[in-house]
Design an enzyme around this catalytic site. Structure first.
Site: not given
Ligand code: PHE
Ligand code: ZN
Length: 872
Positions: A267, A269, A302
């Site tokens: 992920m 973030n 990512e």
């Protein structure tokens, strides 16, 4: 099934009524529960609807208090239900304070704040933030975040959140705190928090403009030695994005945290990626070449999101491919630039053909930009990700690489800090490149795989090439308008010389004709070179033409595909014979000749040789049929493999001997290619239980210095009789007991066994201490490994395979609906199968429907049981 979940429609989009400019989060992490105090500066959206009430999403938490401008609200001023907090008539601008209590210890959904081993971490995409606090959980509300975390200093010495750490200190009573400020506005799905006792690998990267970025990779202690490859990959990705797109990282630090329990791969973030350990850990002893490549590509993916996704994000979740299609495309470009472009592209094509095409032909088919959904988590699909990437790739092909990159830079500059739509992206590309994408846009709106027919008519030095297109009906879309399809074509003569350079033909009508004049004889057509569009090609060159393309085509994708087509002809005939109760036919001499030629004139890239000699998978063979007789497919494939192994036994022995390791493991193109050929040779030798193979494989499983060769040995042994197999598996389990990701390989090996009692073996493993039902990697290895990797067992005649999966989906649904839904999806393509499998599979899906409660799994089951679409 109960209840009536809400379906959301793209057409219903409304801008948010209130905006939140600043978010202040204060996490007080206790030994059991966590207390969250959120303070927001809120103002009415001047461009929003004139709503009276304001709805904030929230579930699975306890509301402690809610206050406006410091005044605690009374009961009549708000209402709080299962999924929302509604403020009645809030002011135009105010400070909102919401206090909630959450329970990470009992959160097995792995969304929101949860515990993975001893690490507390968050997962907020798509709508996990509303398990942390009440908030408008939608990506078009973008805010600046300040996060304070207070926790026990011993249990959680490392505290992390997005942005820069601006303050740390003691909080008394053995507790400490840290404050983080993220200067970039972001949607709440990019929020992250981590607290734990973590080991760290540190490094740094200096950007072209001379800034030094602090890089940190955190894992549970004792795993630091498995992180070097991920760190090197991160630096490679940073350099690549600087050199290719001119994009530099925008903060002073970049952290990755690897956790053992994670629903997806990773992920993005902001400045604090959270990763599945499976996409970080890679050491020669424990990870295969494929794992090394996966880690490299996911780390890069990512990182690339920092611009395509974070700096410019999605307006709503229907636009998911805006960030994912574009980022997968960037990842694919990066992967291709790492040294083995032909085979890397072949792998990308295989994913589209073997996973995306079936999705697009089944009950869950949806456009790259879906029109509606019940549960967003069900739309993180190969269609949105990989077909989405192919659409971007087509734009790049039309514009040329430099113009395309300039177009992406224009898009990023124009929309920096905004939440936008796929349409905004397409407009930006048009503005920058001058392309007209009016008809091309249909690729985003229409589901289904176009079929492109190729017909040739050669007369006196001239070839008439006719291309046609048609697209089958998909759910909710009975009729399709014509796509704009780029088809790259080249012509070869009988000696394998290229007589027409590659040219991209744009097929934007149902049928079109192109003429090639001045040819010396009838040419061989090489079409869809490099896989210029995600379409099925109905092109049937004869065996001689296929053999020529296989030997001479300069495009590795077409070379490989010619080999696949040649194999498929034999396989399709075999399946037909087997289904009709006849003996399996022997392969033609032409096929053997083509293989012999390939073996004596191998391509320089050894990985390409291995790819060309690998038979089409069971799934790929199934694609050739309307109703798949899966057991006939397995039998035909086994038979062909054995026939090839028997004919070329000496050659495969030689390949094995010539491609065994001569030096310590290194992960590079040359060595990984060599290992692929070695593994392929073992695979063919195992198909005929070649003399000495078992002993050799057992020995190799003990002595190999790397996991790639060790797995090759175990895969070769797995379906063979005798003691070597059990010995090797038992020794492997003992040696790697402390490495959960390696034990996943052990689970997967057994789940994929061709032995008749595979259902019973998998069932027994469910109770094994080395299995853990709450960990998605274990579940994917054992149950996914079985349903995907063991067609003979999954489709077993007594329905035992279906029942096993159905029962486990029901069980899983209560813990982790996202994962349960993904597993349930494997029962949905029942219509593609022949009887009796189709009915039995459908019955298992109906059985799932009776036992599950989550919106996630119910949406999948309902789609799977719905009536088939028809053309109007
Ligand atoms: N956004 C992640 C990626 O593609 C995938 C993801 C989706 C992870 C949802 C978790 C939850 O990089
Ligand atoms: Zn992504």
């Amino acid at each position: 099934m109960t209840g009536n979940p809400q379906r959301k429609y793209r057409a219903d989009y409304q801008p948010p009524a209130w905006l939140i400019d600043d978010v202040e989060l204060d996490f007080d992490i206790g030994s059991a529960q966590t207390h969250v105090r959120a303070t927001h500066s809120v103002r009415r959206n001047p461009d929003g609807p004139a709503a009276e009430d304001w709805r904030l999403d929230g579930r699975d938490m306890t509301l402690v208090s809610v206050a406006i401008d410091g005044r605690r609200l009374g009961e009549s001023e708000y209402s709080c239900g299962d999924s929302a907090l509604v403020l009645h008539g809030p002011p135009e601008a105010f400070t909102l304070t919401v206090e909630t209590r959450i329970d990470p210890e009992h959160n097995l959904s792995l969304e929101g704040l949860y515990r993975s081993g001893d690490i507390l971490c968050t997962q907020c995409e798509a709508t996990g933030f509303s398990r942390i606090t009440y908030f408008p959980d939608r990506p078009d509300v973008m805010s600046r975040y300040v996060t304070r975390i207070t926790a026990d200093a011993q249990a959680h010495p490392v505290l992390l959140s997005n942005g820069d750490c601006v303050e740390i200190g003691s909080a008394g009573a053995g507790r400490h705190y840290a404050v983080f400020e993220d200067p970039f506005v972001k949607p709440c799905y990019l929020f992250a928090l981590v607290a734990g006792d973590l080991g760290v690998l540190r490094d740094s990267h200096t950007t072209p403009s001379g800034r030094t970025i602090d890089l940190r990779l955190y894992t549970e202690h004792g795993n630091e030695d498995q992180c070097a490859h991920a760190m090197a990959s991160l630096k490679q990705a940073m350099v690549w994005d600087e050199a290719t797109y001119g994009l530099e990282y925008d903060l002073d630090s970049y952290a990755i945290v690897a956790v053992g329990s994670f629903n997806m791969g990773a992920m993005e973030n902001k400045s604090l990626n959270v990763f599945n350990t499976a996409c970080i850990f890679a050491a020669p002893e424990t990870a295969t070449d494929d794992d090394f490549a996966l880690v490299r590509d996911v780390v890069a993916h990512e990182y690339f999101h920092n611009y395509t996704g974070n700096r410019v994000t999605c307006r709503d979740w229907f636009q998911l491919s805006l960030k994912e299609g574009l980022t997968v495309h960037r990842e694919h470009q990066f992967a291709i630039d790492q040294g083995s472009p032909g085979v890397t592209r072949i792998e990308q094509v295989r994913a589209i053909r073997e996973v995306q095409f079936p999705e697009d032909a089944g009950p869950r088919a949806h456009p790259v930009r879906p029109e509606s959904y019940v549960e967003m988590n069900n739309f993180y699909t190969i269609t949105v990700y990989h077909k989405g990437a192919e659409l971007i790739r087509m734009m790049e092909a039309m514009a040329g690489r430099d113009a395309f990159i300039a177009g992406v830079r224009h898009y990023l500059a124009k929309h920096d800090g905004q939440a936008v739509t796929i349409e905004d992206f397409v407009v930006a590309i048009e503005e920058s490149t001058g392309l007209d994408l009016a008809q091309f846009r249909r690729w985003y709106a229409q589901a289904g795989t176009p079929r492109v027919g190729v017909q040739t008519d050669y007369r006196e030095g001239a070839l008439a090439l006719t291309l046609t297109q048609s697209t089958p009906a998909t759910p909710g879309q009975p009729d399709k308008a014509d796509f704009d399809i780029p088809v790259s074509v080249a012509l070869f003569d009988d000696a394998g010389r290229m007589v027409r350079e590659p040219e991209v033909l744009r097929l934007d009508t149902a049928q079109a004709e192109w003429r090639f004049e001045g040819l010396a004889g009838e040419p061989t057509v090489s079409a869809l070179r490099g896989f210029t569009a995600p379409v099925r090609l109905d092109h049937a060159p004869d065996d001689a033409a296929l053999a020529r393309l296989m030997a001479h085509d300069s495009d590795p994708v077409c070379r490989w595909d010619a080999a696949q087509s040649l194999f498929l002809k034999t396989l399709v005939a075999g399946v037909a014979a087997r289904s009709g109760g006849e003996a399996l036919p022997e392969p033609s001499e032409r096929l053997f000749e083509a293989i012999a030629h390939l073996l004596s004139n191998p391509p320089a890239d050894r990985a390409l040789l291995a790819a060309m000699l690998t038979l089409p998978s069971v799934t790929r063979i199934g694609e050739e049929f309307d109703a798949i007789d899966i057991h006939a497919v397995c039998a035909a494939r086994d038979h062909l493999k054995q026939a090839i192994a028997t004919r070329f036994l000496e050659e495969f022995e030689a390949l094995r001997a010539d491609h065994a390791a001569l030096q310590a493991y290194v992960f590079d193109v040359e060595e990984a290619g060599r290992r692929r050929v070695f593994r392929l040779a073992l695979d063919y030798l195992a198909a005929v239980d070649a003399p000495g193979l078992r002993e050799r494989a057992l020995e190799l499983s003990r002595t190999a210095d790397n996991m790639t060769d060790r797995m090759a040995a175990l895969e070769a042994l797995r379906d063979l009789p005798g003691a070597a197999r059990d010995t090797a598996l038992a020794e492997f389990a003992e040696r790697w007991a402390d490495y959960p990701l390696v034990m996943d390989k052990w689970l997967r090996l057994q789940a994929g066994t061709r032995r008749a009692d595979s259902v019973e073996q998998v069932t027994a493993l469910l109770d094994d201490a080395r299995f853990d039902f709450t960990n998605p990697n274990r579940v994917r290895a054992l149950l996914g490994g079985f349903a995907r990797g063991n067609p003979a067992g999954f489709h077993r005649a007594d329905s035992g395979g279906y029942t096993l999966i159905a029962d486990q989906v029901v069980r899983l649904d209560a813990l982790n609906p996202q994962l349960a839904a993904a597993l349930a999806g494997l029962l949905t393509p029942w219509r593609r199968h022949a009887e009796p499998e189709a009915s039995a599979m459908r019955a298992a899906l109906a059985r799932v429907g009776e036992g599950v409660h989550s919106d996630n799994t119910r949406e999948i089951v309902e789609a799977g049981l719905a009536e088939a679409p028809r053309s109007g």
